[in-house]
Design an enzyme around this catalytic site. Structure first.
Site, PDB file in Angstrom:
ATOM      1  NE  ARG A  32      -2.968   2.642   2.837  1.00 16.74           N
ATOM      2  CZ  ARG A  32      -2.239   3.738   2.942  1.00 16.74           C
ATOM      3  NH1 ARG A  32      -0.949   3.674   2.818  1.00 16.74           N
ATOM      4  NH2 ARG A  32      -2.767   4.906   3.157  1.00 16.74           N
ATOM      5  CD  GLU A  51      -5.967  21.650 -12.152  1.00 19.02           C
ATOM      6  OE1 GLU A  51      -6.249  22.848 -11.942  1.00 19.02           O
ATOM      7  OE2 GLU A  51      -6.808  20.812 -12.526  1.00 19.02           O
ATOM      8  CB  ALA A  53      -3.561  27.655 -10.405  1.00 19.78           C
ATOM      9  CG  PHE A  54       0.446  22.208  -9.551  1.00 21.09           C
ATOM     10  CD1 PHE A  54       0.473  21.948  -8.200  1.00 21.09           C
ATOM     11  CD2 PHE A  54       1.364  21.561 -10.361  1.00 21.09           C
ATOM     12  CE1 PHE A  54       1.395  21.065  -7.649  1.00 21.09           C
ATOM     13  CE2 PHE A  54       2.289  20.676  -9.833  1.00 21.09           C
ATOM     14  CZ  PHE A  54       2.303  20.430  -8.469  1.00 21.09           C
ATOM     15  NE  ARG A  55       1.385  24.517 -16.797  1.00 25.80           N
ATOM     16  CZ  ARG A  55       0.151  24.159 -17.149  1.00 25.80           C
ATOM     17  NH1 ARG A  55      -0.306  22.967 -16.815  1.00 25.80           N
ATOM     18  NH2 ARG A  55      -0.623  24.971 -17.827  1.00 25.80           N
ATOM     19  CD  GLU A  92      -4.014  25.557  -7.095  1.00 25.26           C
ATOM     20  OE1 GLU A  92      -4.847  25.095  -7.912  1.00 25.26           O
ATOM     21  OE2 GLU A  92      -4.149  26.670  -6.562  1.00 25.26           O
ATOM     22  CE  LYS A 117     -15.590  23.613 -10.512  1.00 21.63           C
ATOM     23  NZ  LYS A 117     -15.558  23.816 -11.955  1.00 21.63           N
ATOM     24  CG  ASP A 118     -16.543  30.782  -5.701  1.00 18.59           C
ATOM     25  OD1 ASP A 118     -15.843  30.581  -6.714  1.00 18.59           O
ATOM     26  OD2 ASP A 118     -17.627  31.405  -5.734  1.00 18.59           O
ATOM     27  CB  SER A 121     -10.691  29.888  -5.243  1.00 22.02           C
ATOM     28  OG  SER A 121      -9.948  30.978  -5.699  1.00 22.02           O
TER      29      SER A 121
END
Length: 144
Positions: A32, A51, A53-55, A92, A117-118, A121
């Site tokens: 596991r 994503e 934003a992740f980058r 994120e 989603k908000d 964020s």
């Protein structure tokens, strides 16, 4: 209108029933842990690929970690500077997971989907504010 209220005893008996277990859920020890590492790597790859934003955040976080390591501050301060940057990435990833689940359930516009989603964020924003404040407090004495 009649409400269907259950007695506490019948509610407990329902709670005691075994929950369904996903066929994808592993329960064995070392296997596991080994599998979890590869699932995590796939998560990072997917976040990088899908994503934006992740980058963007990684492009700030990675140089920030390098700068934190080079700063003339205590080891604990270095840890704090790095930790708040890593928190941005963690939050994120959680935000992206929330967005993916919401989109998986339905692509229709819905106030609850928007809220989910908000909220994610907002969590990312608060984490960024925390990071900026932490860096400011630690760096201020160096700049004065």
């Amino acid at each position: 209108m009649s409400e269907n209220k259950q007695s506490p005893q019948s509610q407990r008996s329902q709670d005691a029933q075994p929950q369904p277990i996903s066929e994808f859920k592993s329960t064995s020890g070392f296997k596991r842990i080994f599998s979890a590492f590869f699932y995590s790597a796939e998560g990072f790859k997917s976040a990088w690929k899908n994503e934006h934003a992740f980058r963007q955040e990684l492009m700030v976080v990675i140089p920030g970690i390098i700068v934190a390591l080079l700063l003339p501050v205590t080891p604990l301060q270095k840890l704090l500077l790095i930790a708040v940057l890593v928190w941005i990435i963690i939050i994120e990833l959680i935000n992206s997971a929330i967005e993916a689940v919401v989109d998986r359930v339905s692509l229709e516009r819905n106030p609850l989907s928007k809220n989910a989603k908000d909220f994610g964020s907002a969590a990312v924003l608060l984490t960024c504010v925390l990071a900026v404040a932490t860096w400011a407090v630690i760096l201020y004495p160096l700049l004065t």
